[in-house]
Design an enzyme around this catalytic site. Structure first.
Site, short mmCIF file in Angstrom:
data_model
loop_
_atom_site.label_atom_id
_atom_site.label_comp_id
_atom_site.label_asym_id
_atom_site.label_seq_id
_atom_site.Cartn_x
_atom_site.Cartn_y
_atom_site.Cartn_z
N SER A 239 0.71 -1.28 0.05
CA SER A 239 0.01 -0.07 0.05
C SER A 239 1.03 1.41 -0.17
CB SER A 239 -0.94 0.02 1.21
OG SER A 239 -0.06 0.56 2.46
N ASP A 240 0.45 2.28 -0.75
CA ASP A 240 0.86 3.58 -0.32
C ASP A 240 0.63 3.97 1.08
OD1 ASP A 240 2.15 6.24 -0.50
OD2 ASP A 240 0.94 6.84 -2.31
N TRP A 241 1.71 4.71 1.90
CA TRP A 241 1.55 4.75 3.28
C TRP A 241 0.00 5.65 3.80
CZ3 TRP A 241 4.99 2.15 1.79
CH2 TRP A 241 6.34 1.66 2.44
N MET A 242 -0.45 4.57 4.49
CA MET A 242 -1.86 5.08 4.95
C MET A 242 -2.85 4.70 3.90
SD MET A 242 -1.12 8.07 7.88
CE MET A 242 -1.02 9.04 6.65
N ALA A 243 -2.79 4.11 2.86
CA ALA A 243 -3.81 3.94 1.95
C ALA A 243 -4.89 2.65 2.07
CB ALA A 243 -3.05 3.63 0.46
#
Length: 821
Positions: A239-243
């Site tokens: 995931s993109d960070w916090m996605a």
């Protein structure tokens, strides 16, 4: 025979890796499997000693390897921006750059690089335009494949990003991009497909945004059916960070790793979902298998041979040399009237522009690294020119806004607990504190940390009124000398980006009259806000500063007087990190400040005026017909000033070609909508972005796709198409008086279109080098995909037989030879 032996050895290693991965998976219980899929902190996955798995470490790229700490104590090589790398039109050079970054990653104990970014230049307003390669999917795929192959040649994994549709920054966490199947396939998915097939990346990063109603971290169709099913991707999706939004949706939608940790939708939440019967454990097993395969490939799973053994790693690479080479190969000479370039080494040069002294070498946001040294244009020309040949004036400053405290500041961070006792301290490269996860000074924990003080001295470079400020959220106390100018709480804006404390605008807090060379003490104390329920534990704030603002007309007048008597005037114009950065999109293409006025004033008194454009993406150049030469240097990396001197003085040729169209005016740009309405952003232009859209509109840009001049000339002699019509051999001669490099560009155009296609598109390209008078040949393979369209009714690719016209060109608008297909 040697090739067969190597192939067999590779296949044997792959089977061993798969066997070790399968055995390791079988020894893990549900809790361990669920824990492995969740970040243990900001940058890593947990070790599982019971199966011989060491912690897997990620790091931001794409122009360097920062490592797990945001600090200059462990400097990084800073290569030119991705737009610059694409401007080289050289996948092999991209591969060499990737090998260097793998070397940097290994030095910093990083296993996976969060790069490359292969989203498209849909609109010049895109805030991370500089971090992406091109408006063309084929060029993007070729450069991206070279980069991925290079990084993985060095035994380090890549995560090609952001899959898919992250082509702008406005509301990037929540926007739903509405993209019809045909443009989705022919444009936005195309680079990911090409890189997956050609470079076999070990990772993909999914985007924040939604596509057609489904957030990408849960997009079962695109991640499981297309990426894994159709293209055969067998790596890990991160995931993109916090996605990552939900446990069941993410794991069933194909997401393998939820970052960062430890608070994620995986871990305990995933194990609980399996026990509650909401998720099948077999789905978790497949995600774990993908992560273990990645770990095996980079060599952190016992018993599994790494894809690249230590004995097979590339030899030591000179980072400064590669950075300098990419920089000069990327410089695009878009204008050279009267052959003013290259300059004579015996002449005098009047240099102006604030960015000539304080160069902007990289873009803002997660792409930021801290190089050990930066060579500015002033540095590079001072070194290259004889003593007394160079003068410098500021001329115009692109920014009248506060920026992170930097030049003249010597700072450190002091950490205190709630009682005010010092519990730790750390060095700072500038006035910015960005401690994410466990990236804290020794002895400091988030639980014990109450306040952080940025403290030290500032030695002004100019006498006058200096402005100080803060960026971030929470309580701040700012003191300069003996005066406290701010002591209050600064809260968030409604609906702000979660990273506002890093990307947001600084706030002015006080003005002080200071004297050049006389140090003054500075202190900014921030009371840390304890986050509750957030997956990201971070301390992010900064001390900001603005130098005295001299009268703009006076600065310009000084530069004019210097230029009037010089043989050549060189003006450096630039954007700022408030114009181009992650976290927001641009609103126009104008150069900030009085830089346009500076260029016009200098050009009026010196007919040999050369303008250097230091921006990562297109800007308006309203004076372009009034100057003799224009060089686009992008964000040129740490060696940019040395590379610029090489090109200006003719030691090297400007080797770049435009990877994206440069508008004459923002109003001419065919795609300008980047802000969603009611949460949705329709890609209403379909397949018509970049030069495809310019062709349809019939509007002439300032400089077309593929444009770039050199220091020699080329004659295209002949083009011979193979019997199958799937390759063409071009014969050309260097007709100039010095060696050079040419990029032969092949554009396919349908003779009569019945499929709603663009007027033409890039099908192939290849670079050649030749000495003066030398004749060379290059053979270009024309991929089948160049003749296919996505049939939405059939949900498949359809081959359109033609007929076609194949144009061999120096640029999109500079055709040299045309042959039928």
């Amino acid at each position: 025979m040697a090739g067969e032996s190597t192939t067999q050895h590779t296949r044997d290693d792959e089977q061993v890796r798969e066997d070790v991965v399968g055995a390791a998976l079988g020894r893990l219980d549900l809790d361990a499997k669920a824990r492995l899929l969740a970040g243990q902190d900001m940058w890593s996955l947990p070790a599982l000693p019971e199966i011989g798995l060491r912690s897997l470490v990620f790091s931001d790229g794409p122009i360097g390897v920062r490592g797990v700490r945001w600090t200059a104590d462990d400097p990084s090589i800073a290569l030119p921006s991705p737009t610059a790398l694409a401007a080289t039109w050289d996948p092999e050079l991209a591969r060499r750059a990737g090998r260097l970054l793998a070397q940097e990653a290994r030095r910093k104990d990083v296993h996976v690089l969060l790069a490359p970014t292969v989203n498209l230049h849909r609109s010049p307003l895109g805030g991370r335009h500089f971090e992406c390669y091109s408006e063309d999917p084929y060029l993007t795929g070729e450069i991206g494949s070279g980069y991925v192959n290079g990084v993985q040649d060095g035994g380090v994994g890549t995560t090609v990003k952001h899959f898919v549709g992250n082509d702008a920054e406005t509301d990037r966490f929540t926007v739903d991009n509405l993209i019809d199947p045909r443009p989705l396939r022919e444009l936005y998915l195309a680079p990911f497909e090409a890189i997956t097939r050609n470079a076999h990346p070990w990772g993909i990063m999914c985007a924040y945004n939604s596509v057609n109603g489904t957030t990408m971290s849960e997009h079962r169709h695109l991640q499981n059916e297309v990426l894994r099913g159709e293209w055969g991707f067998d790596g890990a999706i991160v995931s993109d960070w916090m996605a990552a939004r939900s446990t069941k949706g993410a794991v069933e939608g194909g997401l393998d790793v939820a970052m960062p940790g430890p608070q994620t939708v995986y871990g305990e939440a995933l194990a609980g979902a399996v026990r509650a019967g909401e998720v099948e454990e077999s789905v978790v097993d497949e995600a774990v298998r993908n992560v273990l395969r990645l770990a095996a490939r980079v060599g952190v799973l016992d018993g599994a041979p790494a894809v690249v053994s230590p004995s097979d790693l590339p030899a030591g690479i000179d980072g400064q040399a590669v950075a300098r080479e990419v920089a000069h190969r990327a410089i695009v000479l878009v204008r050279n009237e009267g052959d003013v370039l290259p300059l004579a080494s015996s002449g005098t040069v009047a240099l102006s522009g604030a960015a000539a002294r304080d160069a902007r070498v990289l873009g803002g946001g997660s792409a930021t690294v801290f190089p050990e040294r930066v060579v500015s244009p002033l540095d590079g020309l001072t070194e290259a020119l004889p003593a007394g040949a160079l003068s410098y004036c500021v001329g115009a400053d692109p920014s009248d806004e506060l920026a992170v405290a930097d030049k003249g500041f010597e700072l450190r961070a002091v950490c205190r607990d709630e009682k005010g006792e010092v519990i730790g301290a750390g060095s700072l490269p500038n006035g910015q504190v960005q401690w994410i996860g466990d990236d804290l000074p020794d002895g400091v924990s988030h639980d014990s940390l109450h306040s952080v003080e940025i403290t030290g001295t500032f030695t002004p470079r100019e006498t006058g009124e200096h402005v100080f400020g803060t960026r971030g959220l929470g309580r701040f106390t700012l003191t300069v000398g003996d005066e406290t100018c701010y002591d209050d709480f600064h809260g968030p804006r409604e609906g702000a980006d979660p990273f506002e404390s890093f990307f947001g605008a600084p706030e002015e807090r006080g003005r002080f009259h200071l004297t050049e060379g006389r140090p003054v003490t500075v202190s900014l104390t921030h009371v840390v806000q304890k986050s509750t329920g957030s997956p990201l534990t971070a301390v992010m704030f900064s001390l900001s500063h603005l130098s005295p603002r001299r009268d703009a007309d006076e600065l310009i007048a000084e530069a004019v007087e210097a230029a009037r008597t010089a043989d050549t005037a060189v003006v450096v114009v630039a954007t700022t990190d408030r114009v181009e950065s992650e976290g927001f999109d641009r609103t126009d293409l104008a150069l900030p400040g009085r830089q346009n006025d500076l260029v016009r004033a200098v050009a009026a008194v010196n007919p040999r005026t050369v303008v250097v454009v230091n921006s990562g993406s297109p800007v308006e150049l309203p004076w372009r017909e009034e100057v003799s030469a224009i060089l686009l240097t992008w964000f040129p990396g740490q060696e940019g000033g040395a590379a610029l001197a090489d090109v200006l003085l003719g030691a090297e040729e400007p080797g770049g070609r435009l990877p994206t169209t440069w508008p004459a005016a923002f109003s001419d740009a065919p795609v300008t909508q980047v802000a969603p309405v009611d949460g949705e952003l329709p890609y209403a232009e379909g397949v018509f972005i970049g030069y495809r859209a310019w062709d349809r509109a019939g509007t002439a840009p300032a400089y077309p796709f593929g444009h770039g001049l050199g220091y020699t000339t080329w004659s295209y002699e002949s083009a011979t198409v193979s019997g199958s019509g799937r390759s063409v051999t071009v014969r050309l001669t260097n007709t100039g008086d010095r060696a050079g490099r040419e990029v032969v560009q092949a554009y396919v155009a349908p003779v009569s279109d019945t499929a709603g296609r663009p007027a033409r598109w890039l099908a192939a390209f290849g670079g050649v080098t030749a000495g003066a008078g030398e004749t060379v040949e290059v053979t270009l393979d024309l991929p089948r995909r160049a003749f296919e369209v996505w049939d939405e009714a059939a949900s498949s690719w359809a081959l359109i037989e033609g007929p076609y016209t194949l144009t061999l060109a120096h640029s999109l608008t500079d055709p040299r030879l045309t042959v039928p297909l």
